[in-house]
Design a protein around this motif. Sequence first.
Motif, PDB file in Angstrom:
ATOM      1  N   PRO A   1       0.777  -1.519   0.052  1.00  0.00           N
ATOM      2  CA  PRO A   1       0.323  -0.110  -0.067  1.00  0.00           C
ATOM      3  C   PRO A   1       0.694   1.877  -0.238  1.00  0.00           C
ATOM      4  N   SER A   2       0.501   2.403  -0.655  1.00  0.00           N
ATOM      5  CA  SER A   2       1.153   3.545  -0.881  1.00  0.00           C
ATOM      6  C   SER A   2       0.840   3.613   0.959  1.00  0.00           C
ATOM      7  N   LYS A   3       2.630   4.265   1.122  1.00  0.00           N
ATOM      8  CA  LYS A   3       2.120   5.187   2.069  1.00  0.00           C
ATOM      9  C   LYS A   3       1.429   6.862   2.210  1.00  0.00           C
ATOM     10  N   SER A   4       0.672   7.573   1.201  1.00  0.00           N
ATOM     11  CA  SER A   4       0.554   8.598   1.365  1.00  0.00           C
ATOM     12  C   SER A   4      -1.170   8.018   0.919  1.00  0.00           C
ATOM     13  N   ASP A   5      -1.652   7.610   0.544  1.00  0.00           N
ATOM     14  CA  ASP A   5      -3.072   6.509  -0.319  1.00  0.00           C
ATOM     15  C   ASP A   5      -2.807   5.619  -0.102  1.00  0.00           C
ATOM     16  N   ARG A   6      -4.008   5.168   0.767  1.00  0.00           N
ATOM     17  CA  ARG A   6      -3.957   3.517   1.053  1.00  0.00           C
ATOM     18  C   ARG A   6      -4.705   3.294   0.451  1.00  0.00           C
ATOM     19  N   ARG A   7      -4.817   3.409  -0.406  1.00  0.00           N
ATOM     20  CA  ARG A   7      -6.054   3.339  -1.252  1.00  0.00           C
ATOM     21  C   ARG A   7      -5.136   2.513  -2.450  1.00  0.00           C
ATOM     22  N   ALA A   8      -4.062   3.232  -2.948  1.00  0.00           N
ATOM     23  CA  ALA A   8      -3.331   2.866  -4.161  1.00  0.00           C
ATOM     24  C   ALA A   8      -2.124   1.758  -3.739  1.00  0.00           C
ATOM     25  N   ARG A   9      -1.774   0.923  -4.924  1.00  0.00           N
ATOM     26  CA  ARG A   9      -0.370  -0.282  -3.926  1.00  0.00           C
ATOM     27  C   ARG A   9       0.510   0.845  -4.938  1.00  0.00           C
ATOM     28  N   VAL A  10       2.150   0.540  -4.605  1.00  0.00           N
ATOM     29  CA  VAL A  10       2.486   0.951  -4.951  1.00  0.00           C
ATOM     30  C   VAL A  10       3.999  -0.537  -5.134  1.00  0.00           C
ATOM     31  N   VAL A  11       4.749  -0.614  -6.608  1.00  0.00           N
ATOM     32  CA  VAL A  11       5.413  -1.756  -7.201  1.00  0.00           C
ATOM     33  C   VAL A  11       7.251  -1.446  -6.909  1.00  0.00           C
ATOM     34  N   ASP A  12       8.041  -1.845  -6.028  1.00  0.00           N
ATOM     35  CA  ASP A  12       8.959  -1.480  -5.795  1.00  0.00           C
ATOM     36  C   ASP A  12       9.815  -3.297  -6.884  1.00  0.00           C
ATOM     37  N   LEU A  13      11.184  -2.985  -7.276  1.00  0.00           N
ATOM     38  CA  LEU A  13      12.124  -3.415  -7.788  1.00  0.00           C
ATOM     39  C   LEU A  13      13.376  -3.714  -6.564  1.00  0.00           C
ATOM     40  N   THR A  14      12.826  -5.158  -6.233  1.00  0.00           N
ATOM     41  CA  THR A  14      13.917  -5.018  -5.444  1.00  0.00           C
ATOM     42  C   THR A  14      15.499  -5.389  -5.459  1.00  0.00           C
ATOM     43  N   ALA A  15      16.346  -6.123  -5.143  1.00  0.00           N
ATOM     44  CA  ALA A  15      17.894  -5.941  -4.956  1.00  0.00           C
ATOM     45  C   ALA A  15      17.630  -7.186  -6.245  1.00  0.00           C
ATOM     46  N   ASP A  16      17.137  -8.571  -5.576  1.00  0.00           N
ATOM     47  CA  ASP A  16      17.149  -9.709  -6.937  1.00  0.00           C
ATOM     48  C   ASP A  16      16.488  -9.321  -8.379  1.00  0.00           C
ATOM     49  N   GLY A  17      15.603  -8.563  -7.891  1.00  0.00           N
ATOM     50  CA  GLY A  17      14.619  -8.285  -9.448  1.00  0.00           C
ATOM     51  C   GLY A  17      15.708  -7.331 -10.547  1.00  0.00           C
ATOM     52  N   GLN A  18      16.779  -6.402  -8.967  1.00  0.00           N
ATOM     53  CA  GLN A  18      17.300  -5.575 -10.429  1.00  0.00           C
ATOM     54  C   GLN A  18      18.789  -6.480 -10.781  1.00  0.00           C
ATOM     55  N   SER A  19      18.877  -7.376 -10.211  1.00  0.00           N
ATOM     56  CA  SER A  19      19.744  -8.263  -9.449  1.00  0.00           C
ATOM     57  C   SER A  19      18.959  -9.158 -11.907  1.00  0.00           C
ATOM     58  N   ARG A  20      18.241  -9.771 -11.347  1.00  0.00           N
ATOM     59  CA  ARG A  20      17.242 -10.914 -12.301  1.00  0.00           C
ATOM     60  C   ARG A  20      17.141 -10.083 -13.364  1.00  0.00           C
ATOM     61  N   MET A  21      16.876  -8.616 -13.909  1.00  0.00           N
ATOM     62  CA  MET A  21      16.812  -7.941 -14.772  1.00  0.00           C
ATOM     63  C   MET A  21      18.626  -7.826 -15.741  1.00  0.00           C
ATOM     64  N   LYS A  22      19.313  -7.276 -14.824  1.00  0.00           N
ATOM     65  CA  LYS A  22      20.659  -7.020 -15.302  1.00  0.00           C
ATOM     66  C   LYS A  22      21.369  -8.344 -15.962  1.00  0.00           C
ATOM     67  N   ALA A  23      20.612  -9.815 -15.402  1.00  0.00           N
ATOM     68  CA  ALA A  23      20.982 -10.524 -16.042  1.00  0.00           C
ATOM     69  C   ALA A  23      20.249 -11.166 -17.456  1.00  0.00           C
ATOM     70  N   ALA A  24      19.107 -10.745 -17.514  1.00  0.00           N
ATOM     71  CA  ALA A  24      18.490 -10.671 -18.841  1.00  0.00           C
ATOM     72  C   ALA A  24      19.285  -9.898 -19.798  1.00  0.00           C
ATOM     73  N   LEU A  25      19.168  -9.099 -19.650  1.00  0.00           N
ATOM     74  CA  LEU A  25      19.802  -7.745 -20.053  1.00  0.00           C
ATOM     75  C   LEU A  25      20.727  -7.970 -21.661  1.00  0.00           C
ATOM     76  N   PRO A  26      21.727  -8.970 -21.606  1.00  0.00           N
ATOM     77  CA  PRO A  26      22.545  -9.259 -22.517  1.00  0.00           C
ATOM     78  C   PRO A  26      21.487 -10.376 -23.361  1.00  0.00           C
ATOM     79  N   LEU A  27      21.079 -10.728 -23.255  1.00  0.00           N
ATOM     80  CA  LEU A  27      19.441 -11.716 -23.839  1.00  0.00           C
ATOM     81  C   LEU A  27      18.909 -10.993 -24.767  1.00  0.00           C
ATOM     82  N   TRP A  28      18.454 -10.166 -23.815  1.00  0.00           N
ATOM     83  CA  TRP A  28      16.995  -8.596 -24.383  1.00  0.00           C
ATOM     84  C   TRP A  28      18.115  -8.054 -25.484  1.00  0.00           C
ATOM     85  N   ARG A  29      19.117  -8.088 -24.914  1.00  0.00           N
ATOM     86  CA  ARG A  29      19.784  -7.610 -26.443  1.00  0.00           C
ATOM     87  C   ARG A  29      20.151  -8.157 -27.630  1.00  0.00           C
TER      88      ARG A  29
END
Length: 150
Positions: free
Chosen positions: A87-115
């Motif tokens: 839930p958003s800290k400023s608006d409890r009705r909204a939900r906030v999505v954030d990238l975790t360290a593992d998500g950042q790592s997975r995205m970086k691992a995928a980047l050369p394959l995507w390229r």
Amino acid sequence: MTATPATGDAQCNNLALRKAARYLGATYDMALAPVGLRGTQFSILQKLAARGEMTISNLAETIAMDRTTLASNLKPLAREGLVTVEPSKSDRRARVVDLTADGQSRMKAALPLWREVQSRFEESFGGAEAARLRAALGAVLQTGFEPWAE
């Protein structure tokens, strides 16, 4: 006797777009499979890496997806610990999505394959043609339809 449509397959924008989307989508999915991501998941991680945390509504708008479908796409990413959805800290009705360290790592691992698949497509289709295709598809989003209007 069965009715035939007034226009043939060659004139149906929807069919042509969906066929190309399935073809390219499967190609990108196959390329990203070694890191356990599908093309849509990679796009979500990439947007979050570039922009930081976003509400589900903002992320859905950014990738041109309805919120319900986006929420379904976020569930496996959250289960794997690649994103958080809170839930958003400023608006409890909204939900906030954030990238975790593992998500950042997975995205970086995928980047050369995507390229690599991106490069192969542009070599086959043509770099200038690919740029024109992206521009034309971007223009489609400005045609005034409201597919997810409430």
